[in-house]
Design a protein around this motif. Sequence first.
Motif, short mmCIF file in Angstrom:
data_model
loop_
_atom_site.label_atom_id
_atom_site.label_comp_id
_atom_site.label_asym_id
_atom_site.label_seq_id
_atom_site.Cartn_x
_atom_site.Cartn_y
_atom_site.Cartn_z
N LEU A 237 10.92 1.37 8.78
CA LEU A 237 9.47 2.33 7.66
C LEU A 237 8.23 1.93 8.02
CD1 LEU A 237 12.41 2.86 5.06
CD2 LEU A 237 11.71 4.13 7.18
N LEU A 238 7.23 2.95 7.51
CA LEU A 238 5.81 1.51 7.59
C LEU A 238 5.38 1.32 6.21
CD1 LEU A 238 3.33 1.68 9.41
CD2 LEU A 238 2.70 4.59 8.87
N LEU A 239 4.77 1.13 6.02
CA LEU A 239 4.17 1.10 4.55
C LEU A 239 2.57 0.79 4.16
CD1 LEU A 239 6.17 -2.82 3.96
CD2 LEU A 239 6.62 0.00 2.93
N PRO A 240 1.98 0.92 3.52
CA PRO A 240 2.35 1.49 2.35
C PRO A 240 3.39 2.89 2.77
CG PRO A 240 0.03 2.08 2.19
CD PRO A 240 0.71 1.40 3.58
N VAL A 241 4.01 3.37 1.72
CA VAL A 241 4.96 4.49 1.91
C VAL A 241 4.07 5.39 1.37
CG1 VAL A 241 6.41 6.14 0.89
CG2 VAL A 241 7.01 3.23 2.00
N PHE A 242 3.55 6.48 1.65
CA PHE A 242 2.48 7.61 0.93
C PHE A 242 3.39 8.33 -0.17
CE2 PHE A 242 2.44 8.91 5.48
CZ PHE A 242 0.88 8.64 5.46
N ASP A 243 3.00 8.50 -1.29
CA ASP A 243 2.75 9.20 -2.69
C ASP A 243 4.22 9.61 -2.40
OD1 ASP A 243 1.14 7.11 -3.19
OD2 ASP A 243 -0.90 8.25 -3.49
N SER A 244 3.93 10.56 -2.41
CA SER A 244 4.86 11.53 -2.73
C SER A 244 6.49 11.33 -1.82
CB SER A 244 4.51 12.98 -1.68
OG SER A 244 4.37 12.50 -0.27
N VAL A 245 6.73 10.34 -1.26
CA VAL A 245 8.21 10.36 -0.16
C VAL A 245 8.51 8.81 -0.49
CG1 VAL A 245 8.16 9.36 2.42
CG2 VAL A 245 6.83 10.49 1.89
N GLN A 246 10.08 9.30 -0.51
CA GLN A 246 11.01 8.87 -0.93
C GLN A 246 11.58 7.43 -0.19
OE1 GLN A 246 12.45 9.54 -4.92
NE2 GLN A 246 13.98 8.11 -4.89
N ASN A 247 12.00 6.56 0.14
CA ASN A 247 12.37 6.32 0.78
C ASN A 247 13.75 4.49 0.15
OD1 ASN A 247 10.82 4.50 1.63
ND2 ASN A 247 9.71 5.79 3.57
N LEU A 248 13.86 3.95 1.13
CA LEU A 248 14.62 3.04 1.25
C LEU A 248 13.37 1.90 0.79
CD1 LEU A 248 17.82 1.99 3.90
CD2 LEU A 248 18.18 2.01 2.00
N ALA A 249 12.42 1.81 1.20
CA ALA A 249 11.70 0.82 1.30
C ALA A 249 10.84 0.84 -0.27
CB ALA A 249 10.06 0.94 1.92
N THR A 250 10.95 2.09 -0.78
CA THR A 250 10.27 2.70 -2.50
C THR A 250 12.03 2.95 -3.47
OG1 THR A 250 11.24 4.85 -1.78
CG2 THR A 250 9.42 4.80 -2.05
N PRO A 270 -12.21 -9.75 0.05
CA PRO A 270 -12.87 -8.29 0.02
C PRO A 270 -12.98 -7.89 1.80
CG PRO A 270 -14.57 -9.34 -1.12
CD PRO A 270 -13.07 -10.32 -0.70
N ASP A 271 -13.79 -8.55 2.47
CA ASP A 271 -14.13 -7.64 4.09
C ASP A 271 -12.76 -7.68 4.85
OD1 ASP A 271 -16.01 -8.33 3.02
OD2 ASP A 271 -16.86 -9.83 3.87
N LEU A 272 -12.04 -6.88 4.85
CA LEU A 272 -10.94 -6.59 4.97
C LEU A 272 -10.89 -5.05 6.19
CD1 LEU A 272 -7.76 -7.98 3.26
CD2 LEU A 272 -9.10 -9.49 4.91
N VAL A 273 -10.27 -4.76 6.72
CA VAL A 273 -10.29 -3.83 8.36
C VAL A 273 -9.48 -2.79 7.01
CG1 VAL A 273 -9.89 -2.42 10.21
CG2 VAL A 273 -11.57 -4.61 9.82
N GLY A 274 -7.77 -3.59 7.35
CA GLY A 274 -6.83 -2.62 6.58
C GLY A 274 -5.43 -3.49 6.26
N VAL A 275 -4.36 -3.15 6.17
CA VAL A 275 -3.45 -4.28 5.93
C VAL A 275 -2.22 -2.94 5.65
CG1 VAL A 275 -1.93 -5.71 4.11
CG2 VAL A 275 -4.70 -5.45 4.17
N THR A 276 -1.27 -3.45 6.72
CA THR A 276 -0.24 -2.40 7.27
C THR A 276 1.28 -2.79 7.39
OG1 THR A 276 -1.23 -1.83 9.38
CG2 THR A 276 -2.04 -0.50 8.01
N GLY A 277 1.71 -2.59 7.05
CA GLY A 277 3.35 -3.37 7.51
C GLY A 277 4.86 -2.48 8.22
N PHE A 278 5.36 -3.07 8.18
CA PHE A 278 6.75 -2.40 9.16
C PHE A 278 8.00 -2.92 8.17
CE2 PHE A 278 3.45 -1.76 12.11
CZ PHE A 278 3.55 -0.63 12.34
#
Length: 354
Positions: A237-250, A270-278
């Motif tokens: 699963l991709l992180l962060p999870v979209f607000d409207s989605v419920q799955n194992l990660a939530t 603060p000088d970060l381009v992005g933070v994502t996860g799997f």
Amino acid sequence: MGVCLLAGCGNIEKEIKPVREEQLANQTMTTGRIDYSVYQSVLQDGTYQTSPIRGLTASGLQNGYNQKNFERGLLRLSHQAFSAEDYYFKEGQALDEATVKAWLGRESEDNPLGLNAADSNTPLVFQQLLAYDFIKADGNTLGGVSLGFAFNRSFTQDGTTIDISLEAMMKQVHRSVSAVLTRMRKIAGYENIPIQVNIFEQAPASQLTGGQFIYTAISEAGGQSIDEYEEVTESVLLLPVFDSVQNLATDKGINQSFLTFKKAVQKAFPDLVGVTGFVCFVEEEVVDLTIKIDSKYFGQSEIASFTQFIGKQVEVMFAEIPGNVSVEVSAVHVPQAVITRPAGSEQVTSHIFE
């Protein structure tokens, strides 16, 4: 988690000792290991042998996340059949590039061994094959093999994407697995060993999380087909999870922990381009959490401070996660640092790339 952690060379079943080059030809060597949950790999004449078929695909196109999940998942499933305490690891050498290319191709007069449909207007379903050999404690006897079969659920040709039903995919699964088992049983050494068969469902190229394994089974000594598969409960699963989605990660609180981590990191730096996860779940338990951070920090002192801060956040915020946790930091696609915490450990380690 890498297949081969090099900790020096050692004789099978003996203490790891340095060996002169002229001694290697007549001895079976292993990499040794520093993590006892990881296989020791066999060194042929003192050299690690890579797979001649790794990365070969029917279509020539591959989602990088599919490849990563395919290899990592195959190694994880292999532990179920071949314990790291009882077997040594070796990337399969029995199948060469030309053979597997033929098998992944379309069946035709020129390629009678092809396992994909002859009609060029139909999708290529059988996408990839990978083999891992497992060597018994004597260091020489082949004890078993683990096969990974990857199959497409969608196929793009001439700009048009065709969806492939589960029924159509499973029809190709049975055809391909039976053919490959029958052919491999004719190879010397493979006639009567257990062969683990693992079925991977490819994700479309646009899906960032990649595919997942869905079935596993064992072909016992001499078997040339699989009558029944065991379902593999795996999801990435991709992180962060979209607000409207419920799955194992939530449901398991992983998404909230990730959001808290992301907020803390972005507030301090603060000088970060992005933070994502799997996050990868097996049987609803986290086995792997990978976080990718794109930064705008280039100074060594900045990177060092950033890395230390991330390490402390990992130590505190992901303490309850049982699986591996890793954070990869890069700037303009150039790796800067990696922070890891192995499964079952409380120790966080980091490395800054010079």
